[in-house]
Design an enzyme around this catalytic site. Structure first.
Site, PDB file in Angstrom:
ATOM      1  N   GLU A   9       0.821  -1.209   0.000  1.00  0.00           N
ATOM      2  CA  GLU A   9       0.000   0.000   0.000  1.00  0.00           C
ATOM      3  C   GLU A   9       0.853   1.256   0.000  1.00  0.00           C
ATOM      4  O   GLU A   9       1.890   1.324   0.656  1.00  0.00           O
ATOM      5  CB  GLU A   9      -0.925  -0.009   1.216  1.00  0.00           C
ATOM      6  CG  GLU A   9      -1.886  -1.165   1.111  1.00  0.00           C
ATOM      7  CD  GLU A   9      -3.057  -1.050   2.049  1.00  0.00           C
ATOM      8  OE1 GLU A   9      -3.711   0.006   2.046  1.00  0.00           O
ATOM      9  OE2 GLU A   9      -3.306  -2.008   2.774  1.00  0.00           O
ATOM     10  N   CYS A  21       3.701   8.384   1.129  1.00  0.00           N
ATOM     11  CA  CYS A  21       3.986   7.463   2.223  1.00  0.00           C
ATOM     12  C   CYS A  21       4.067   6.064   1.608  1.00  0.00           C
ATOM     13  O   CYS A  21       3.106   5.590   1.007  1.00  0.00           O
ATOM     14  CB  CYS A  21       2.854   7.545   3.244  1.00  0.00           C
ATOM     15  SG  CYS A  21       3.005   6.339   4.554  1.00  0.00           S
ATOM     16  N   CYS A  36       3.589  -6.776   8.302  1.00  0.00           N
ATOM     17  CA  CYS A  36       4.642  -6.335   9.236  1.00  0.00           C
ATOM     18  C   CYS A  36       4.799  -7.379  10.334  1.00  0.00           C
ATOM     19  O   CYS A  36       3.799  -7.885  10.854  1.00  0.00           O
ATOM     20  CB  CYS A  36       4.282  -4.984   9.854  1.00  0.00           C
ATOM     21  SG  CYS A  36       5.586  -4.351  10.945  1.00  0.00           S
ATOM     22  N   CYS A  55       2.557  -4.096  16.911  1.00  0.00           N
ATOM     23  CA  CYS A  55       2.039  -2.902  17.586  1.00  0.00           C
ATOM     24  C   CYS A  55       0.519  -3.067  17.740  1.00  0.00           C
ATOM     25  O   CYS A  55      -0.180  -3.354  16.768  1.00  0.00           O
ATOM     26  CB  CYS A  55       2.377  -1.651  16.795  1.00  0.00           C
ATOM     27  SG  CYS A  55       4.152  -1.447  16.572  1.00  0.00           S
ATOM     28  N   CYS A  86      -2.169  -1.059  15.595  1.00  0.00           N
ATOM     29  CA  CYS A  86      -1.934  -0.972  14.150  1.00  0.00           C
ATOM     30  C   CYS A  86      -2.603  -2.123  13.404  1.00  0.00           C
ATOM     31  O   CYS A  86      -2.388  -3.290  13.727  1.00  0.00           O
ATOM     32  CB  CYS A  86      -0.435  -0.978  13.884  1.00  0.00           C
ATOM     33  SG  CYS A  86      -0.038  -1.105  12.140  1.00  0.00           S
ATOM     34  N   CYS A 132      -2.351   6.595   9.057  1.00  0.00           N
ATOM     35  CA  CYS A 132      -1.350   5.808   9.788  1.00  0.00           C
ATOM     36  C   CYS A 132      -2.014   4.669  10.539  1.00  0.00           C
ATOM     37  O   CYS A 132      -3.007   4.874  11.228  1.00  0.00           O
ATOM     38  CB  CYS A 132      -0.640   6.673  10.806  1.00  0.00           C
ATOM     39  SG  CYS A 132       0.331   7.954  10.070  1.00  0.00           S
TER      40      CYS A 132
HETATM   41  S1  SF4 Z   1       2.944   0.504  13.556  1.00  0.00           S
HETATM   42 FE1  SF4 Z   1       2.259  -1.256  12.321  1.00  0.00          FE
HETATM   43  S2  SF4 Z   1       3.452  -1.196  10.423  1.00  0.00           S
HETATM   44 FE2  SF4 Z   1       4.479   0.139  11.950  1.00  0.00          FE
HETATM   45  S3  SF4 Z   1       5.994  -1.194  12.965  1.00  0.00           S
HETATM   46 FE3  SF4 Z   1       4.133  -1.292  14.226  1.00  0.00          FE
HETATM   47  S4  SF4 Z   1       3.005  -3.096  13.432  1.00  0.00           S
HETATM   48 FE4  SF4 Z   1       4.546  -2.544  11.880  1.00  0.00          FE
END
Ligand code: SF4
Length: 362
Positions: free
Chosen positions: A93, A106, A113, A117, A120, A344
């Site tokens: 993306e 971006c 990932c 987090c 996220c 984000c």
């Molecule tokens: S915020 Fe999301 S994309 Fe960024 S490092 Fe953490 S898990 Fe990965």
């Protein structure tokens, strides 16, 4: 040459060697480089200044583009989100954000990932694959062509942020290679000084970046003022806790150019990390390390099935005021493209531009 060598990820020198190995004069390599990056062409067929027979041979062994545009969404605020697909079917993306002075793209460094987090949506995908340098560069080409037209000059210049899907420091080699390719003045000519890389806190790579002769700017996603909360919100903190992270930042500070600061991103989660006490502790933490830094406060972008809500605007303002009263420079980042899931922490290959119940892959 292996089959389907991706030429978009090669530097100009590498392309010259590539064509020399194929028995062609080196200037053909420069021609291809310029076609790929300055004219932003995405197929050999469009490079009509190359002999037809050479284009046919190129197409047998190499490719000019590997990403396909699956979907494109345009938000009310003009933000554009591209859902791309790699040659092996993985989602990538990219988001184009028009701004008054300079537009920003971006980009993603990984498909999915591996970091977890908690706030996220991308984390829910897990790591699918780290992207190649060519796939990183191509995202920028796709976004520029869509926003301005193929090969058209960018009217205001472009900033890049590595804040899409993935942890850029886990894609360190391809990322740095992509930055070298994009910096070339015969190509996109986007120099590292126009690029910001945001990390969740991969400490050894912060040190490595500081030693790069021509490096991008650094941003660090903080999300909490203490280890206990950060362990929960960003589990990478268990590997590199705040003490180690801030020590690395302090070392990085030595590499800052005059007037340059680095940035802490602080996602604001209603009732979780946004109280007056959190603000005071955050200010204490940063002041203790005397860092030449600024803090960007980012109201969380809600996305089902994440269990968090954004802090209300008055809470964000109060938080900012406390930081500033303690001498910490703080800014509130306006969310962009929320309505198309481009903001984000919202990038998770959603195929829709209205709040859905589920996100999907493939
Ligand atoms: S915020 Fe999301 S994309 Fe960024 S490092 Fe953490 S898990 Fe990965």
């Amino acid at each position: 040459m292996t089959k389907a060598e991706h030429l978009t990820g090669m530097t100009r020198d590498e392309l010259e060697r590539f064509v020399s190995d194929a028995g062609e004069p080196a200037y053909r390599g420069r021609q291809i480089f310029s076609a790929l990056h300055r004219r932003r062409l995405r197929s050999f067929d469009e490079m009509t200044d190359l002999p037809k027979e050479f284009r046919a041979r190129l197409a047998e062994r190499a490719t000019a583009s590997t990403l396909t545009v699956e979907s494109r969404y345009v938000a009310e605020d003009g933000t554009r989100r591209y859902l791309l697909k790699t040659h092996d079917g993985l989602p990538v993306e990219t988001v184009f954000i028009p701004e008054e002075r300079r537009d920003t793209i971006c980009f993603s460094s990984q498909s999915g990932c591996p970091l977890q987090c908690d706030f996220c949506l991308t984390a829910r995908l897990g790591l699918l694959r780290t992207l190649t340098a060519g796939e990183i560069v191509e995202q920028i080409v796709v976004a520029l062509n869509d926003a301005y037209g193929v090969g058209a000059k960018t009217p205001r210049g472009t900033n890049l942020v590595a804040m899409g899907a993935g942890e850029p420091f886990l894609a360190y080699e391809p990322l740095m290679k992509a930055l070298r390719v994009m910096a070339d003045e015969d190509g996109l000519h986007i120099v590292p000084n126009r690029v910001t890389v945001s990390t969740a806190g991969v400490v050894p790579k912060i040190r490595e970046l500081a030693a790069e002769p021509d490096r991008p700017h650094l941003a660090i996603s903080l999300a909490a003022p203490d280890d206990e909360l950060r362990d929960k919100l960003m589990p990478i903190n268990k590997r590199w806790p705040l003490r180690e992270l801030l020590a690395a930042c302090k070392e990085f500070e030595e590499s800052l150019r005059p007037g340059e600061r680095f940035t802490f991103e602080y996602v604001m989660l209603d009732g979780v990390n946004d109280t007056d006490d959190h603000a005071r502790r955050l200010a204490r933490l940063l002041n203790r390390h005397q860092l030449r830094a600024k803090v960007n406060l980012i109201p969380h972008n809600p996305a089902d099935p994440l269990p968090y809500r954004p802090s209300p605007p008055e809470r964000v303002e109060a938080f900012k005021e406390i930081l500033e009263s303690k001498g910490v420079h703080a800014f509130v980042r306006r969310p962009r493209g929320r309505d198309i899931y481009a903001a984000c922490g919202q990038l998770a290959a959603r195929r829709d531009n209205a709040p859905p119940a589920l996100y999907q892959l493939s």
